[in-house]
Design a protein around this motif. Structure first.
Motif, mmCIF file in Angstrom:
data_model
loop_
_atom_site.group_PDB
_atom_site.id
_atom_site.type_symbol
_atom_site.label_atom_id
_atom_site.label_comp_id
_atom_site.label_asym_id
_atom_site.label_seq_id
_atom_site.Cartn_x
_atom_site.Cartn_y
_atom_site.Cartn_z
ATOM 1 N N ILE A 43 0.334 7.974 12.080
ATOM 2 C CA ILE A 43 0.593 7.705 13.347
ATOM 3 C C ILE A 43 1.794 8.534 13.734
ATOM 4 N N LYS A 44 1.446 9.751 14.250
ATOM 5 C CA LYS A 44 2.346 10.691 14.535
ATOM 6 C C LYS A 44 3.331 10.624 15.484
ATOM 7 N N ASN A 45 3.024 10.027 16.590
ATOM 8 C CA ASN A 45 3.770 9.607 17.776
ATOM 9 C C ASN A 45 3.739 7.982 17.936
ATOM 10 N N PRO A 46 4.917 7.444 17.579
ATOM 11 C CA PRO A 46 5.081 6.034 17.735
ATOM 12 C C PRO A 46 4.757 5.689 19.206
ATOM 13 N N GLY A 47 3.998 4.621 19.310
ATOM 14 C CA GLY A 47 3.594 4.197 20.502
ATOM 15 C C GLY A 47 2.085 4.569 21.080
ATOM 16 N N ASP A 48 1.652 5.274 20.150
ATOM 17 C CA ASP A 48 0.296 5.773 20.393
ATOM 18 C C ASP A 48 -0.685 4.813 19.943
ATOM 19 N N LYS A 49 -1.194 4.208 20.877
ATOM 20 C CA LYS A 49 -2.303 2.914 20.376
ATOM 21 C C LYS A 49 -3.625 3.816 19.905
ATOM 22 N N ASN A 50 -3.988 4.862 20.315
ATOM 23 C CA ASN A 50 -4.996 5.140 19.848
ATOM 24 C C ASN A 50 -4.874 6.612 18.795
ATOM 25 N N ALA A 51 -4.441 6.000 17.820
ATOM 26 C CA ALA A 51 -4.097 7.082 16.734
ATOM 27 C C ALA A 51 -5.503 7.108 15.926
ATOM 28 N N LYS A 52 -6.132 8.260 16.029
ATOM 29 C CA LYS A 52 -7.445 8.118 15.643
ATOM 30 C C LYS A 52 -7.633 8.695 14.277
ATOM 31 N N TYR A 53 -6.560 9.362 13.655
ATOM 32 C CA TYR A 53 -6.570 9.520 12.250
ATOM 33 C C TYR A 53 -6.279 8.228 11.271
ATOM 34 N N ALA A 54 -5.655 7.241 12.073
ATOM 35 C CA ALA A 54 -4.940 6.172 11.535
ATOM 36 C C ALA A 54 -6.219 4.860 11.369
ATOM 37 N N LYS A 55 -7.196 5.057 12.087
ATOM 38 C CA LYS A 55 -8.324 3.780 12.335
ATOM 39 C C LYS A 55 -8.719 3.437 10.782
ATOM 40 N N VAL A 56 -9.584 4.581 10.301
ATOM 41 C CA VAL A 56 -10.482 4.345 9.177
ATOM 42 C C VAL A 56 -9.449 3.812 7.977
ATOM 43 N N PRO A 57 -8.424 4.667 7.728
ATOM 44 C CA PRO A 57 -7.588 3.946 6.677
ATOM 45 C C PRO A 57 -6.932 2.707 6.779
ATOM 46 N N HIS A 58 -6.777 2.206 8.022
ATOM 47 C CA HIS A 58 -6.242 1.120 8.323
ATOM 48 C C HIS A 58 -7.353 -0.092 8.265
ATOM 49 N N MET A 59 -8.597 0.260 8.453
ATOM 50 C CA MET A 59 -9.837 -0.640 8.199
ATOM 51 C C MET A 59 -9.735 -0.979 6.565
ATOM 52 N N LEU B 81 -4.405 -5.415 -9.809
ATOM 53 C CA LEU B 81 -3.427 -4.133 -9.817
ATOM 54 C C LEU B 81 -4.082 -3.060 -9.241
ATOM 55 N N THR B 82 -5.157 -2.781 -9.362
ATOM 56 C CA THR B 82 -5.903 -1.476 -8.768
ATOM 57 C C THR B 82 -6.010 -1.687 -7.237
ATOM 58 N N ALA B 83 -6.376 -2.946 -6.822
ATOM 59 C CA ALA B 83 -6.442 -3.341 -5.439
ATOM 60 C C ALA B 83 -4.969 -3.102 -4.832
ATOM 61 N N ILE B 84 -3.999 -3.353 -5.306
ATOM 62 C CA ILE B 84 -2.729 -3.368 -5.125
ATOM 63 C C ILE B 84 -2.181 -1.840 -4.796
ATOM 64 N N VAL B 85 -2.559 -1.051 -5.709
ATOM 65 C CA VAL B 85 -2.046 0.219 -5.892
ATOM 66 C C VAL B 85 -2.840 0.900 -4.578
ATOM 67 N N LEU B 86 -4.195 0.739 -4.524
ATOM 68 C CA LEU B 86 -5.011 1.421 -3.404
ATOM 69 C C LEU B 86 -4.568 1.026 -2.010
ATOM 70 N N ALA B 87 -4.180 -0.292 -1.867
ATOM 71 C CA ALA B 87 -3.879 -0.937 -0.406
ATOM 72 C C ALA B 87 -2.534 -0.289 -0.205
ATOM 73 N N VAL B 88 -1.415 -0.115 -1.038
ATOM 74 C CA VAL B 88 -0.335 0.401 -0.893
ATOM 75 C C VAL B 88 -0.348 1.942 -0.431
ATOM 76 N N VAL B 89 -1.337 2.777 -1.092
ATOM 77 C CA VAL B 89 -1.686 4.044 -0.830
ATOM 78 C C VAL B 89 -2.283 4.259 0.596
ATOM 79 N N PHE B 90 -3.291 3.493 0.953
ATOM 80 C CA PHE B 90 -3.695 3.522 2.238
ATOM 81 C C PHE B 90 -2.747 2.783 3.283
ATOM 82 N N PHE B 91 -1.989 2.056 3.087
ATOM 83 C CA PHE B 91 -0.977 1.465 3.871
ATOM 84 C C PHE B 91 -0.049 2.814 4.253
#
Length: 124
Positions: free
Chosen positions: A23-39, A6-16
């Motif tokens: 990702i501010k601009n759809p189509g931006d393949k290099n959204a730099k602020y999205a890389k770490v939370p995505h990993m 349950l903890t992992a589910i909540v954290l995964a949804v929050v990070f999702f």
């Protein structure tokens, strides 16, 4: 094990959500602020899958078919979470996001209803 799941589910949804909405601009393949939370979200997806598999194996004697359906729904939900982020980077993520929300509600509903869920545990 259920607390880890349950903890992992909540954290995964929050990070999702952090990843999806950073990702501010759809189509931006290099959204730099999205890389770490995505990993981090990907790491949590693995924890959710492994702990869910352990819970599934433990619950096979209780109600195998419904737990199997919940396992498949959870697997597809995690897949849709990943595809929604990837599609948003390619500017077509709205449909995947809505599909994720619908399937997440179904998966959470099954998790609450099943015998190892919180509602059923209240009446034991």
């Amino acid at each position: 094990m259920i607390h880890l799941h349950l903890t992992a589910i909540v954290l995964a949804v929050v990070f999702f959500f952090i990843t999806y909405f950073s990702i501010k601009n759809p189509g931006d393949k290099n959204a730099k602020y999205a890389k770490v939370p995505h990993m981090i979200a990907r790491l949590l997806y693995v924890v959710v899958l492994v702990s869910g598999l352990v819970l599934f194996i433990q619950a096979m004697g209780i109600n195998g078919m419904l737990y199997g359906l919940k396992f498949l729904a959870g697997l597809f939900t995690i897949g849709l979470m990943e595809m929604a982020v990837i599609r948003k980077r390619k500017a077509t993520g709205q449909t995947m996001f809505i599909t994720f929300l619908v399937l997440a509600v179904i998966t959470i509903g099954l998790g609450i209803y099943l015998p190892m869920g919180p509602v059923t545990a209240l009446f034991r």
